[in-house]
Design a protein around this motif. Structure first.
Motif, PDB file in Angstrom:
ATOM      1  N   LEU A 166      18.005 -10.272  12.692  1.00  0.00           N
ATOM      2  CA  LEU A 166      18.478 -10.294  14.485  1.00  0.00           C
ATOM      3  C   LEU A 166      19.345  -8.840  14.443  1.00  0.00           C
ATOM      4  O   LEU A 166      18.700  -8.817  15.287  1.00  0.00           O
ATOM      5  CB  LEU A 166      19.526 -11.354  14.268  1.00  0.00           C
ATOM      6  CG  LEU A 166      18.685 -13.176  14.572  1.00  0.00           C
ATOM      7  CD1 LEU A 166      19.658 -14.318  14.798  1.00  0.00           C
ATOM      8  CD2 LEU A 166      18.103 -13.487  16.065  1.00  0.00           C
ATOM      9  N   ASP A 167      20.663  -8.447  13.700  1.00  0.00           N
ATOM     10  CA  ASP A 167      20.931  -7.862  14.524  1.00  0.00           C
ATOM     11  C   ASP A 167      19.665  -6.444  14.165  1.00  0.00           C
ATOM     12  O   ASP A 167      20.119  -5.660  15.164  1.00  0.00           O
ATOM     13  CB  ASP A 167      22.061  -7.271  13.540  1.00  0.00           C
ATOM     14  CG  ASP A 167      23.666  -6.455  14.063  1.00  0.00           C
ATOM     15  OD1 ASP A 167      23.272  -6.538  15.333  1.00  0.00           O
ATOM     16  OD2 ASP A 167      23.545  -5.559  13.913  1.00  0.00           O
ATOM     17  N   ALA A 169      16.746  -6.638  14.879  1.00  0.00           N
ATOM     18  CA  ALA A 169      15.706  -6.880  16.120  1.00  0.00           C
ATOM     19  C   ALA A 169      15.218  -5.851  17.073  1.00  0.00           C
ATOM     20  O   ALA A 169      17.033  -4.861  17.719  1.00  0.00           O
ATOM     21  CB  ALA A 169      15.655  -8.082  16.869  1.00  0.00           C
ATOM     22  N   THR A 172      18.692  -5.728  20.197  1.00  0.00           N
ATOM     23  CA  THR A 172      20.130  -7.582  20.357  1.00  0.00           C
ATOM     24  C   THR A 172      21.091  -6.779  18.966  1.00  0.00           C
ATOM     25  O   THR A 172      21.104  -5.753  18.039  1.00  0.00           O
ATOM     26  CB  THR A 172      18.689  -7.993  19.172  1.00  0.00           C
ATOM     27  OG1 THR A 172      17.340  -8.522  19.855  1.00  0.00           O
ATOM     28  CG2 THR A 172      19.303  -9.175  18.909  1.00  0.00           C
ATOM     29  N   ILE A 174      23.972  -8.573  17.315  1.00  0.00           N
ATOM     30  CA  ILE A 174      25.223  -9.693  17.263  1.00  0.00           C
ATOM     31  C   ILE A 174      26.597  -9.771  17.473  1.00  0.00           C
ATOM     32  O   ILE A 174      27.570  -8.639  17.298  1.00  0.00           O
ATOM     33  CB  ILE A 174      25.231  -9.853  15.075  1.00  0.00           C
ATOM     34  CG1 ILE A 174      24.026  -9.954  14.557  1.00  0.00           C
ATOM     35  CG2 ILE A 174      26.418 -10.632  14.917  1.00  0.00           C
ATOM     36  CD1 ILE A 174      23.290 -11.341  14.911  1.00  0.00           C
ATOM     37  N   THR A 200      20.551 -10.087  22.931  1.00  0.00           N
ATOM     38  CA  THR A 200      19.095  -9.079  23.520  1.00  0.00           C
ATOM     39  C   THR A 200      18.247  -9.432  24.795  1.00  0.00           C
ATOM     40  O   THR A 200      18.577  -9.924  25.672  1.00  0.00           O
ATOM     41  CB  THR A 200      18.823 -10.875  22.171  1.00  0.00           C
ATOM     42  OG1 THR A 200      17.383  -9.854  21.960  1.00  0.00           O
ATOM     43  CG2 THR A 200      18.488 -11.819  23.036  1.00  0.00           C
ATOM     44  N   LEU A 207      12.781 -15.131  21.767  1.00  0.00           N
ATOM     45  CA  LEU A 207      13.662 -15.284  20.308  1.00  0.00           C
ATOM     46  C   LEU A 207      12.976 -16.757  19.471  1.00  0.00           C
ATOM     47  O   LEU A 207      13.592 -16.502  18.178  1.00  0.00           O
ATOM     48  CB  LEU A 207      15.352 -15.618  21.126  1.00  0.00           C
ATOM     49  CG  LEU A 207      16.095 -15.827  20.283  1.00  0.00           C
ATOM     50  CD1 LEU A 207      16.615 -14.637  19.164  1.00  0.00           C
ATOM     51  CD2 LEU A 207      17.877 -16.326  21.687  1.00  0.00           C
ATOM     52  N   LEU A 211      12.731 -16.676  15.208  1.00  0.00           N
ATOM     53  CA  LEU A 211      13.335 -17.317  14.709  1.00  0.00           C
ATOM     54  C   LEU A 211      12.290 -18.382  13.710  1.00  0.00           C
ATOM     55  O   LEU A 211      12.919 -18.762  13.044  1.00  0.00           O
ATOM     56  CB  LEU A 211      14.652 -18.649  15.506  1.00  0.00           C
ATOM     57  CG  LEU A 211      15.807 -17.710  16.325  1.00  0.00           C
ATOM     58  CD1 LEU A 211      16.188 -18.662  17.293  1.00  0.00           C
ATOM     59  CD2 LEU A 211      16.425 -17.000  15.861  1.00  0.00           C
TER      60      LEU A 211
END
Length: 295
Positions: A166-167, A169, A172, A174, A200, A207, A211
């Motif tokens: 995620l970080d 992307a 985006t 965290i 994000t 999203l 996921l």
């Protein structure tokens, strides 16, 4: 001269969930695929159709662009072609639909040596870029909350992998990571949970697709849900699958530990947690799990 191009039009993958479908599922998906060069003379049309359907189905729950890209790359490997072009189209089934159809185009392999094809690709790309920069506003950032849950004995490692993805992307970051919780499900199985907050520019569809892809990359051993996101309209919000977070202490408790003032659909987390049926079965396991090693 042997066969150099194989084209399959109108391949129907069936009921594939495309998360950025503007027709809310009331549309028929078809895929056109064209393979060029390489070992195409040895390729089987029926095998290619099966490959397209299997790949599209395997990427259920992703965006149209992600599905088209996956089909193009898999078809290229399957046929050992030089290049593959894929178009995924949704045709509206209702007269009151917001548009007649939506298409996503993907290409895998080296660029075509045909100058005419190269010119066409360049002009199309240029027109697309001009449209994006001149007519569209920059993507707006969203603050989102994502839950992670796994029954795997390696849940903490899986969660760390998801956080790293995620970080990494685009656009985006965290912003917060909850403690790791241990809980017992209704069927008596053990599970671990954690919650992250992030900023994000991905919308709900993008999203959700990210996921879903992250979960699939770990063989479905980790369940990932958007449980809150700001700056989206009611239509987008209605498409969120929050995994029943509002009445699950396994999700509410780590979220409240991370953000005591947070609310879910307007209700304070403490209020929801007090009435969650699994509250007696959810407890803190580690507040430093993110660093890895022995807890």
């Amino acid at each position: 001269m042997g066969l150099r191009t194989l084209t399959c039009h109108g391949v129907c993958p069936g009921a594939v969930d495309i998360v950025d479908d503007p027709f809310d599922g009331a549309a028929r998906a078809v895929i056109d695929v064209e393979v060029h060069g390489g070992l195409v003379p040895r390729a089987s049309a029926s095998s290619l159709v099966g490959c397209v359907i299997e790949t599209a189905t395997a990427h259920d729950g992703e965006t149209g662009a992600m599905i088209a890209e996956a089909v193009a790359e898999t078809a290229r490997r399957h046929t050992e072609a030089d290049t593959v072009s894929v178009t995924l189209t949704l045709d509206a089934a209702r007269e009151d639909a917001p548009c007649a159809s939506v298409s996503w185009h993907a290409h895998a392999g080296e660029a075509s040596p045909d100058p005419r094809a190269a010119d066409t690709h360049m002009s199309t790309t240029a027109a697309h870029v001009t449209h994006d920069t001149a007519g569209g506003a920059a993507p707006q950032p969203h603050a989102a909350v994502v839950s992670m849950e796994s029954a795997s004995p390696h849940a903490a490692r899986l969660f760390r992998d998801v956080i790293v993805a995620l970080d990494a992307a685009p656009n985006t970051q965290i912003d917060g990571i909850s403690p790791l919780y241990h809980a017992m499900t209704a069927d008596g199985n053990d599970t671990r949970t954690a919650v992250v907050t992030l900023g994000t520019t991905m919308d709900v569809a993008a999203l959700t697709a990210f996921l879903n892809a992250a979960s699939r990359a770990h063989d479905g051993d980790v369940a990932l849900h958007i449980i809150d996101i700001d700056g989206v309209d009611e239509r987008e919000r209605a498409r969120i699958d929050d995994g029943g977070a509002g009445n699950r202490a396994a999700i509410l408790a780590p979220w409240m530990d991370m953000d005591p003032d947070a609310t879910f659909h307007g209700d304070p987390l403490a209020f929801l947690l007090a009435s969650a049926p699994d509250a007696p079965f959810a407890g803190l396991e580690s507040d430093h799990w993110i660093i890895g090693g022995k807890q």
